[in-house]
Design a protein around this motif. Structure first.
Motif, PDB file in Angstrom:
ATOM      1  N   ARG A   1       0.441  -1.145   0.446  1.00  0.00           N
ATOM      2  CA  ARG A   1      -0.042   0.328   0.164  1.00  0.00           C
ATOM      3  C   ARG A   1       1.076   1.177   0.066  1.00  0.00           C
ATOM      4  O   ARG A   1       0.596   2.363  -0.036  1.00  0.00           O
ATOM      5  CB  ARG A   1      -0.895   0.009   0.958  1.00  0.00           C
ATOM      6  CG  ARG A   1      -0.553   0.382   2.638  1.00  0.00           C
ATOM      7  CD  ARG A   1       0.055   1.446   2.849  1.00  0.00           C
ATOM      8  NE  ARG A   1      -0.078   1.712   4.490  1.00  0.00           N
ATOM      9  CZ  ARG A   1       1.239   1.560   4.887  1.00  0.00           C
ATOM     10  NH1 ARG A   1       1.565   0.927   5.563  1.00  0.00           N
ATOM     11  NH2 ARG A   1       0.603   1.845   6.588  1.00  0.00           N
ATOM     12  N   LEU A   2       2.064   1.279  -0.349  1.00  0.00           N
ATOM     13  CA  LEU A   2       3.069   1.903   0.178  1.00  0.00           C
ATOM     14  C   LEU A   2       2.908   3.284  -1.270  1.00  0.00           C
ATOM     15  O   LEU A   2       2.761   2.142  -2.580  1.00  0.00           O
ATOM     16  CB  LEU A   2       3.881   1.233  -0.226  1.00  0.00           C
ATOM     17  CG  LEU A   2       4.878   1.502   1.585  1.00  0.00           C
ATOM     18  CD1 LEU A   2       6.152   0.918   1.940  1.00  0.00           C
ATOM     19  CD2 LEU A   2       4.323   2.236   3.237  1.00  0.00           C
TER      20      LEU A   2
ATOM     21  N   ILE B   1      13.249  -6.912  -5.836  1.00  0.00           N
ATOM     22  CA  ILE B   1      12.769  -5.987  -6.907  1.00  0.00           C
ATOM     23  C   ILE B   1      11.119  -6.256  -6.225  1.00  0.00           C
ATOM     24  O   ILE B   1      10.516  -5.293  -6.240  1.00  0.00           O
ATOM     25  CB  ILE B   1      13.407  -5.469  -8.274  1.00  0.00           C
ATOM     26  CG1 ILE B   1      14.355  -5.079  -7.642  1.00  0.00           C
ATOM     27  CG2 ILE B   1      12.032  -5.033  -9.062  1.00  0.00           C
ATOM     28  CD1 ILE B   1      15.289  -5.452 -10.019  1.00  0.00           C
ATOM     29  N   ASP B   2      10.827  -7.525  -7.168  1.00  0.00           N
ATOM     30  CA  ASP B   2       9.264  -7.789  -6.780  1.00  0.00           C
ATOM     31  C   ASP B   2       8.969  -7.741  -5.000  1.00  0.00           C
ATOM     32  O   ASP B   2       7.973  -8.008  -5.732  1.00  0.00           O
ATOM     33  CB  ASP B   2       9.577  -9.289  -7.752  1.00  0.00           C
ATOM     34  CG  ASP B   2       9.362  -9.380  -9.042  1.00  0.00           C
ATOM     35  OD1 ASP B   2       9.172  -8.374  -9.665  1.00  0.00           O
ATOM     36  OD2 ASP B   2       9.223 -10.101  -9.675  1.00  0.00           O
ATOM     37  N   GLU B   3       9.829  -8.186  -4.621  1.00  0.00           N
ATOM     38  CA  GLU B   3       9.028  -8.372  -2.912  1.00  0.00           C
ATOM     39  C   GLU B   3       9.498  -6.994  -2.087  1.00  0.00           C
ATOM     40  O   GLU B   3       8.656  -6.794  -1.492  1.00  0.00           O
ATOM     41  CB  GLU B   3      10.157  -9.489  -2.371  1.00  0.00           C
ATOM     42  CG  GLU B   3       9.715 -10.364  -2.607  1.00  0.00           C
ATOM     43  CD  GLU B   3      11.438 -12.023  -2.055  1.00  0.00           C
ATOM     44  OE1 GLU B   3      11.213 -12.972  -2.910  1.00  0.00           O
ATOM     45  OE2 GLU B   3      12.021 -10.934  -0.939  1.00  0.00           O
ATOM     46  N   ILE B   4       9.836  -6.110  -2.807  1.00  0.00           N
ATOM     47  CA  ILE B   4      10.039  -4.861  -2.033  1.00  0.00           C
ATOM     48  C   ILE B   4       9.077  -3.643  -2.551  1.00  0.00           C
ATOM     49  O   ILE B   4       8.118  -3.078  -1.938  1.00  0.00           O
ATOM     50  CB  ILE B   4      11.891  -4.057  -2.106  1.00  0.00           C
ATOM     51  CG1 ILE B   4      12.031  -5.058  -1.164  1.00  0.00           C
ATOM     52  CG2 ILE B   4      11.393  -2.751  -1.580  1.00  0.00           C
ATOM     53  CD1 ILE B   4      13.604  -4.550  -1.268  1.00  0.00           C
ATOM     54  N   MET B   5       8.635  -3.936  -4.330  1.00  0.00           N
ATOM     55  CA  MET B   5       8.470  -2.653  -4.466  1.00  0.00           C
ATOM     56  C   MET B   5       6.333  -3.162  -4.392  1.00  0.00           C
ATOM     57  O   MET B   5       5.814  -4.153  -4.555  1.00  0.00           O
ATOM     58  CB  MET B   5       8.022  -2.777  -6.587  1.00  0.00           C
ATOM     59  CG  MET B   5       9.586  -2.540  -6.388  1.00  0.00           C
ATOM     60  SD  MET B   5      10.205  -0.755  -6.522  1.00  0.00           S
ATOM     61  CE  MET B   5      11.757  -0.483  -6.340  1.00  0.00           C
ATOM     62  N   PRO B   6       5.892  -1.879  -4.304  1.00  0.00           N
ATOM     63  CA  PRO B   6       4.822  -2.172  -4.195  1.00  0.00           C
ATOM     64  C   PRO B   6       3.633  -3.101  -5.494  1.00  0.00           C
ATOM     65  O   PRO B   6       4.226  -2.459  -6.336  1.00  0.00           O
ATOM     66  CB  PRO B   6       4.247  -0.765  -3.901  1.00  0.00           C
ATOM     67  CG  PRO B   6       4.534   0.454  -4.035  1.00  0.00           C
ATOM     68  CD  PRO B   6       5.867  -0.324  -4.466  1.00  0.00           C
ATOM     69  N   ALA B   7       2.372  -3.167  -4.945  1.00  0.00           N
ATOM     70  CA  ALA B   7       1.822  -4.496  -6.063  1.00  0.00           C
ATOM     71  C   ALA B   7       1.093  -3.853  -7.892  1.00  0.00           C
ATOM     72  O   ALA B   7       1.595  -3.813  -8.367  1.00  0.00           O
ATOM     73  CB  ALA B   7       0.627  -4.738  -5.568  1.00  0.00           C
TER      74      ALA B   7
ATOM     75  N   GLY C   1      10.796   7.065   7.120  1.00  0.00           N
ATOM     76  CA  GLY C   1      10.891   8.074   6.402  1.00  0.00           C
ATOM     77  C   GLY C   1      10.182   8.920   5.314  1.00  0.00           C
ATOM     78  O   GLY C   1       9.861   9.705   5.398  1.00  0.00           O
ATOM     79  N   ILE C   2       8.758   7.817   5.099  1.00  0.00           N
ATOM     80  CA  ILE C   2       7.631   7.964   4.718  1.00  0.00           C
ATOM     81  C   ILE C   2       7.146   9.296   5.203  1.00  0.00           C
ATOM     82  O   ILE C   2       7.081  10.459   4.771  1.00  0.00           O
ATOM     83  CB  ILE C   2       6.957   7.308   3.588  1.00  0.00           C
ATOM     84  CG1 ILE C   2       7.828   6.586   2.575  1.00  0.00           C
ATOM     85  CG2 ILE C   2       5.625   8.265   3.212  1.00  0.00           C
ATOM     86  CD1 ILE C   2       7.148   5.204   2.448  1.00  0.00           C
TER      87      ILE C   2
END
Length: 499
Positions: free
Chosen positions: A19-20, A143-149, A236-237
């Protein structure tokens, strides 16, 4: 005898990551991990431009077949590296591996610049290949595990496509390195191998700032660390004035320790539980590998032998070719998230294959020159580049998290072993090089037809068995093996612990 109770940990880590919004943190991930592809493309393009140089008596005096064999040894190293490091990255984590594999790759590349014979070049290229094979598994997993869907598709495809930014730089560098008026021929090719290791030292420091994948931590008994990592990202966000919406408790996962899987258990999951997805992954990886490795590693020889392009001018033709490959994923990548994976994969594979058939006919009829041949290649690989990048995305996201690195390595290794390793040598023999006195176009034409047919087949398989993964959480595409309801015959579990 009763088995000990199984502890269940409930966590919202995956849902919180998905959801980020896009932030500086995600940009750091793209830079820290994607730059490696730029280095790979830089070096490979320079090496690809060396075909004629390495055949010169003033260098290693290789035959055209030996030039193709050097490429095949590099690809064979990728196969070994993917298999070895793919399993290790699922066990030890993403971060440790994408630093280690980069170091191996850079050392092998540097040593290749010291080669004194065909076999020494083969050996050092093999070592470099093992490093980059490991890179593919660790980086695509992270990459795939960290990036938002909602960003995962375009980001993964774009990062894999940055390879061609490096290739464009390599094409420009080759204009200098292989111009005897600027650099002596016997030094230019060696310097080409040293560029990557020098620049790669900077990347190692960048990667130290990239955290371990929270999803990997969660499923490997380190749930508290995963929560702290996500807390730091969110803090941080918020410090920049961005409000984050709450996450519904219904999206929580119940996680247990699934343990390490044997090769037999892995085979049962790939071919017993996910047979159509396994067919999809293998076909996509194998067909794009055959197409790319067959044309990319022999492009210089085609320009030199069939179109009389001077050796030191081939970079002028490589540069637009690389730019076309770079633009394709950047322009088409967002469509994989909006139009959808299955439709776009089919369109890019079938489209590039059909265009290659047209170019094969024109090549055999003698209707092309160096400029028009290159223009056709640019258009073909505008589509093929996005399709090839989507192959890594697809294999990475359609299998359970605990097998992600091994899934990439498994299908990458099979694909390169069956199509990639064979292609450069096969196509270099079709060209014939200086030994092909009559420069018969028909053998190479049939090679292009075969490459086109493989891409069309890959696209049709994707249309039939593709997974509509756009916008979905990885856990919705494939349940992690460590979710509580998948534990092997658990005894009465302890009360669920939320963290």
């Amino acid at each position: 005898m009763s088995r000990p109770p199984v502890e269940v940990v409930r966590s919202l880590v995956p849902a919180r990551m998905d959801r980020l919004p896009w932030t500086r943190f995600h940009s750091l991930i793209v830079i820290g991990l994607g730059v490696s592809w730029i280095l790979d493309g830089l070096e490979i393009q320079i090496v690809s431009s060396m075909g004629g140089v390495l055949e010169s008596p003033s260098t290693l005096h290789l035959t055209s077949g030996q030039v193709g064999a050097a490429a095949s040894w590099y690809l064979a190293g990728q196969v070994v590296g993917a298999l070895v490091f793919g399993r290790i990255t699922d066990k030890l984590g993403r971060k440790k591996l994408f630093i280690l594999t980069l170091a191996i790759y850079l050392v092998g590349s540097g040593l290749a610049g010291l080669s004194w014979s065909a076999w020494s070049l083969y050996f050092f290229r093999f070592i470099a290949g093992t490093g980059i094979g490991g890179e593919y598994t660790a980086i695509n997993s992270a990459i795939d595990e960290i990036m938002p869907a909602k960003y995962r598709g375009r980001v993964d495809i774009a990062i894999n496509g940055t390879y061609w930014g490096g290739a464009a730089l390599g094409a420009a560098a080759s204009l200098v390195l292989f111009n005897e008026d600027i650099v002596p021929l016997h030094w230019g090719w060696r310097i080409g191998f040293f560029i990557g290791p020098v620049l790669g030292l900077i990347i190692i420091f960048l990667r130290r700032q990239v955290p371990e994948s929270p999803r990997w931590l969660l499923t490997h008994g380190r749930a508290a660390e995963a929560e702290r990592t996500v807390d730091e990202i969110e803090e941080g966000i918020r410090s920049r004035g961005v409000e984050l919406p709450p996450v519904d408790e219904s999206k929580a996962l119940d996680i247990v320790d699934a343990g390490r899987l044997s090769y037999l258990q892995m085979a049962r999951i790939f071919f017993g539980k996910y047979p159509s997805r396994s067919l999809l992954g293998f076909t996509m990886m194998a067909t794009q590998a055959f197409l790319y490795n067959s044309i990319f590693f022999t492009q210089g020889m085609v320009l030199i032998y069939f179109y009389d392009v001077p050796l030191d001018h081939t970079g002028y033709y490589f540069f637009p070719f690389a730019v076309g490959n770079l633009i394709g994923p950047l322009v088409l990548g967002p469509l994989f998230d909006s139009i959808g994976r299955r439709k776009m994969i089919c369109a890019t594979y079938v489209g590039s294959g059909t265009l290659l058939l047209v170019s094969a006919w024109a090549f055999n009829a003698g209707l092309l020159n160096a400029v028009t041949q290159t223009a056709l290649w640019c258009v073909i690989f505008f589509f093929a580049s996005a399709g090839a990048s989507s192959a890594y995305l697809t294999v990475s996201e359609i299998f359970p998290l605990e097998l992600r690195g091994q899934a990439i390595s498994f299908f990458f290794a099979i694909a390169q072993g069956t199509g990639g390793v064979v292609a450069p040598y096969f196509f270099s023999r079709l060209i014939g090089g200086a030994d092909n006195v009559d420069l018969d176009r028909l053998p190479l034409t049939w090679g292009y037809i075969i490459g086109a047919a493989t891409m069309v087949i890959g696209g049709l398989v994707a249309w039939r068995f593709g997974v509509d993964a756009e916008g979905k959480s990885l856990e919705d595409i494939a349940d992690p093996l460590s979710t509580a309801h998948r534990a092997d015959e658990p005894s009465t579990p302890e009360p669920t612990r939320s963290i």
